[in-house]
Write an enzyme that holds these catalytic residues in place. Sequence first.
Site, PDB file in Angstrom:
ATOM      1  N   ASN A  56      31.763  37.300  36.302  1.00 28.82           N
ATOM      2  CA  ASN A  56      30.374  36.730  36.547  1.00 28.82           C
ATOM      3  C   ASN A  56      29.537  37.994  37.422  1.00 28.82           C
ATOM      4  O   ASN A  56      30.327  38.672  37.693  1.00 28.82           O
ATOM      5  CB  ASN A  56      30.357  35.592  37.670  1.00 28.82           C
ATOM      6  CG  ASN A  56      31.374  35.924  39.023  1.00 28.82           C
ATOM      7  OD1 ASN A  56      32.668  36.107  38.625  1.00 28.82           O
ATOM      8  ND2 ASN A  56      30.733  36.411  39.924  1.00 28.82           N
ATOM      9  N   TYR A 102      43.606  33.200  50.591  1.00 34.16           N
ATOM     10  CA  TYR A 102      43.031  32.119  50.989  1.00 34.16           C
ATOM     11  C   TYR A 102      43.815  30.977  50.637  1.00 34.16           C
ATOM     12  O   TYR A 102      43.229  29.725  51.371  1.00 34.16           O
ATOM     13  CB  TYR A 102      41.538  32.155  50.214  1.00 34.16           C
ATOM     14  CG  TYR A 102      41.879  31.930  48.698  1.00 34.16           C
ATOM     15  CD1 TYR A 102      42.375  30.800  47.964  1.00 34.16           C
ATOM     16  CD2 TYR A 102      41.833  33.004  47.815  1.00 34.16           C
ATOM     17  CE1 TYR A 102      42.447  30.762  46.608  1.00 34.16           C
ATOM     18  CE2 TYR A 102      41.640  33.211  46.337  1.00 34.16           C
ATOM     19  CZ  TYR A 102      42.266  31.759  45.728  1.00 34.16           C
ATOM     20  OH  TYR A 102      42.430  31.677  44.417  1.00 34.16           O
ATOM     21  N   GLU A 103      44.769  31.015  50.195  1.00 27.64           N
ATOM     22  CA  GLU A 103      45.899  29.580  50.146  1.00 27.64           C
ATOM     23  C   GLU A 103      46.281  29.504  51.385  1.00 27.64           C
ATOM     24  O   GLU A 103      46.949  28.450  51.530  1.00 27.64           O
ATOM     25  CB  GLU A 103      46.413  29.659  49.006  1.00 27.64           C
ATOM     26  CG  GLU A 103      45.923  30.119  47.431  1.00 27.64           C
ATOM     27  CD  GLU A 103      47.113  30.203  46.588  1.00 27.64           C
ATOM     28  OE1 GLU A 103      47.650  29.105  46.053  1.00 27.64           O
ATOM     29  OE2 GLU A 103      47.219  31.322  46.149  1.00 27.64           O
ATOM     30  N   HIS A 105      47.376  34.142  46.879  1.00 27.40           N
ATOM     31  CA  HIS A 105      46.334  34.698  47.441  1.00 27.40           C
ATOM     32  C   HIS A 105      46.338  34.312  48.919  1.00 27.40           C
ATOM     33  O   HIS A 105      46.768  33.363  49.364  1.00 27.40           O
ATOM     34  CB  HIS A 105      44.770  33.868  46.893  1.00 27.40           C
ATOM     35  CG  HIS A 105      44.771  33.989  45.396  1.00 27.40           C
ATOM     36  ND1 HIS A 105      45.502  33.125  44.497  1.00 27.40           N
ATOM     37  CD2 HIS A 105      44.004  34.815  44.771  1.00 27.40           C
ATOM     38  CE1 HIS A 105      45.063  33.490  43.379  1.00 27.40           C
ATOM     39  NE2 HIS A 105      44.336  34.609  43.334  1.00 27.40           N
ATOM     40  N   MET A 135      39.163  38.408  45.141  1.00 28.51           N
ATOM     41  CA  MET A 135      40.025  37.943  46.244  1.00 28.51           C
ATOM     42  C   MET A 135      41.786  38.013  46.093  1.00 28.51           C
ATOM     43  O   MET A 135      42.249  36.928  46.866  1.00 28.51           O
ATOM     44  CB  MET A 135      39.856  36.314  46.267  1.00 28.51           C
ATOM     45  CG  MET A 135      38.422  35.974  46.515  1.00 28.51           C
ATOM     46  SD  MET A 135      37.961  34.147  46.506  1.00 28.51           S
ATOM     47  CE  MET A 135      36.245  34.028  46.042  1.00 28.51           C
ATOM     48  N   SER A 136      41.965  39.026  45.376  1.00 27.82           N
ATOM     49  CA  SER A 136      43.300  39.376  45.418  1.00 27.82           C
ATOM     50  C   SER A 136      43.613  40.794  45.190  1.00 27.82           C
ATOM     51  O   SER A 136      42.884  41.503  45.732  1.00 27.82           O
ATOM     52  CB  SER A 136      43.717  38.491  43.911  1.00 27.82           C
ATOM     53  OG  SER A 136      43.286  39.344  42.849  1.00 27.82           O
ATOM     54  N   ALA A 190      40.261  38.476  37.977  1.00 28.46           N
ATOM     55  CA  ALA A 190      38.813  38.170  37.769  1.00 28.46           C
ATOM     56  C   ALA A 190      38.105  38.576  38.903  1.00 28.46           C
ATOM     57  O   ALA A 190      38.552  38.487  40.142  1.00 28.46           O
ATOM     58  CB  ALA A 190      38.812  36.535  37.654  1.00 28.46           C
ATOM     59  N   HIS A 224      33.917  28.192  40.133  1.00 27.75           N
ATOM     60  CA  HIS A 224      35.209  28.636  39.474  1.00 27.75           C
ATOM     61  C   HIS A 224      35.551  28.595  38.128  1.00 27.75           C
ATOM     62  O   HIS A 224      36.048  29.359  37.194  1.00 27.75           O
ATOM     63  CB  HIS A 224      36.310  28.089  40.246  1.00 27.75           C
ATOM     64  CG  HIS A 224      37.816  28.367  39.963  1.00 27.75           C
ATOM     65  ND1 HIS A 224      38.186  29.606  40.123  1.00 27.75           N
ATOM     66  CD2 HIS A 224      38.808  27.777  39.455  1.00 27.75           C
ATOM     67  CE1 HIS A 224      39.320  29.762  39.455  1.00 27.75           C
ATOM     68  NE2 HIS A 224      39.625  28.468  39.114  1.00 27.75           N
ATOM     69  N   SER A 236      43.110  34.887  37.212  1.00 27.96           N
ATOM     70  CA  SER A 236      42.540  33.671  36.499  1.00 27.96           C
ATOM     71  C   SER A 236      42.124  33.711  34.990  1.00 27.96           C
ATOM     72  O   SER A 236      41.508  34.572  34.657  1.00 27.96           O
ATOM     73  CB  SER A 236      41.426  33.651  37.474  1.00 27.96           C
ATOM     74  OG  SER A 236      41.405  33.238  38.421  1.00 27.96           O
ATOM     75  N   HIS A 244      46.372  28.275  38.211  1.00 26.84           N
ATOM     76  CA  HIS A 244      47.081  29.517  38.511  1.00 26.84           C
ATOM     77  C   HIS A 244      48.442  28.840  38.472  1.00 26.84           C
ATOM     78  O   HIS A 244      49.091  28.485  39.270  1.00 26.84           O
ATOM     79  CB  HIS A 244      46.986  29.978  39.927  1.00 26.84           C
ATOM     80  CG  HIS A 244      45.720  30.657  40.275  1.00 26.84           C
ATOM     81  ND1 HIS A 244      45.441  31.943  39.851  1.00 26.84           N
ATOM     82  CD2 HIS A 244      44.615  30.060  40.598  1.00 26.84           C
ATOM     83  CE1 HIS A 244      44.079  32.158  40.095  1.00 26.84           C
ATOM     84  NE2 HIS A 244      43.784  31.273  40.538  1.00 26.84           N
TER      85      HIS A 244
END
Length: 272
Positions: A235, A85-86, A83, A211-212, A113, A247, A30, A61
């Site tokens: 963050n 989550y997609e 990902h 998350m990746s 990220a 995000h 990201s 993305h």
Amino acid sequence: MSLQHKLQETAQWIRARISVQPRLALILGSGLGVLADSLEQSVYLKYEDIPHFPVTTVEGHEGALVVGNLNGTPVAVLKGRFHLYEGYSEGTVAYPIRVMKALGIDKMVVTNAAGGINERFKPGDFMLIRDHINLMFRNPLIGPNEDSIGPRFPDLSEAYSKKLLQVARKVAAGQNLKLQEGVYVGMTGPTYETPAEVKMLRKLGGDAAGMSTVPEVIAARHAGMQVLGISCITNMAAGMLEQPLSHDEVVETAVRERDTFIRYMVQLIPQL
Ligand code: HPA
């Protein structure tokens, strides 16, 4: 059609469109996709045009494979990733990495990220990934093993190449770039963690959460590729600062650090 057959078809299609043999694959996280714009003599292949390739769904993305020279080194850049989550299956997430291997590439640099869990980190830091913890509880290698790709029970004792880490440290030192190092914890998302989860992850030995990366690294190691992983700490993880996560904040921090990132990668890549 077998997986190997599909991979060969995809690789052949790509090979017919590129004029260099990429030495290294680069996955951009990201806000870091802009590095692909630094390639020279590049060929831009949209994921949607590549046979058997999945297509990306998340805003910010963009999905394209960009092949060209980065500071004289031929690289294949995956701009935009897949990902869990997609809703993609683990096999789908692994597919582009396997294509890289089918193209004859045996080194991969993966960037992402991530939220800082280690209290010494601050937003904008970069972290070399020394190891990971897979809390996604999913694994792209579940299912029948494709022996032509790799072994049934791959070793992950050096998921992140010590040799590539050494080079990464040396190049950073030469630029006076202070890098953090640590353990990346892979979460499925798409929610960020709760403050209680962040405390737990810290106790478990995690330094950053994202998350990746984990499924991609597993697929790469299965195929015998050497991996270097770099997180942009966009963050502090939930509960560490008195503010909610978004995000937008993640992308803003990565974008703010992109000149540092580009300067580092431009020098690092040719030495890997
Ligand atoms: N948690 C998980 N994934 C992330 C974060 C985070 O705080 N920041 C960016 N990706």
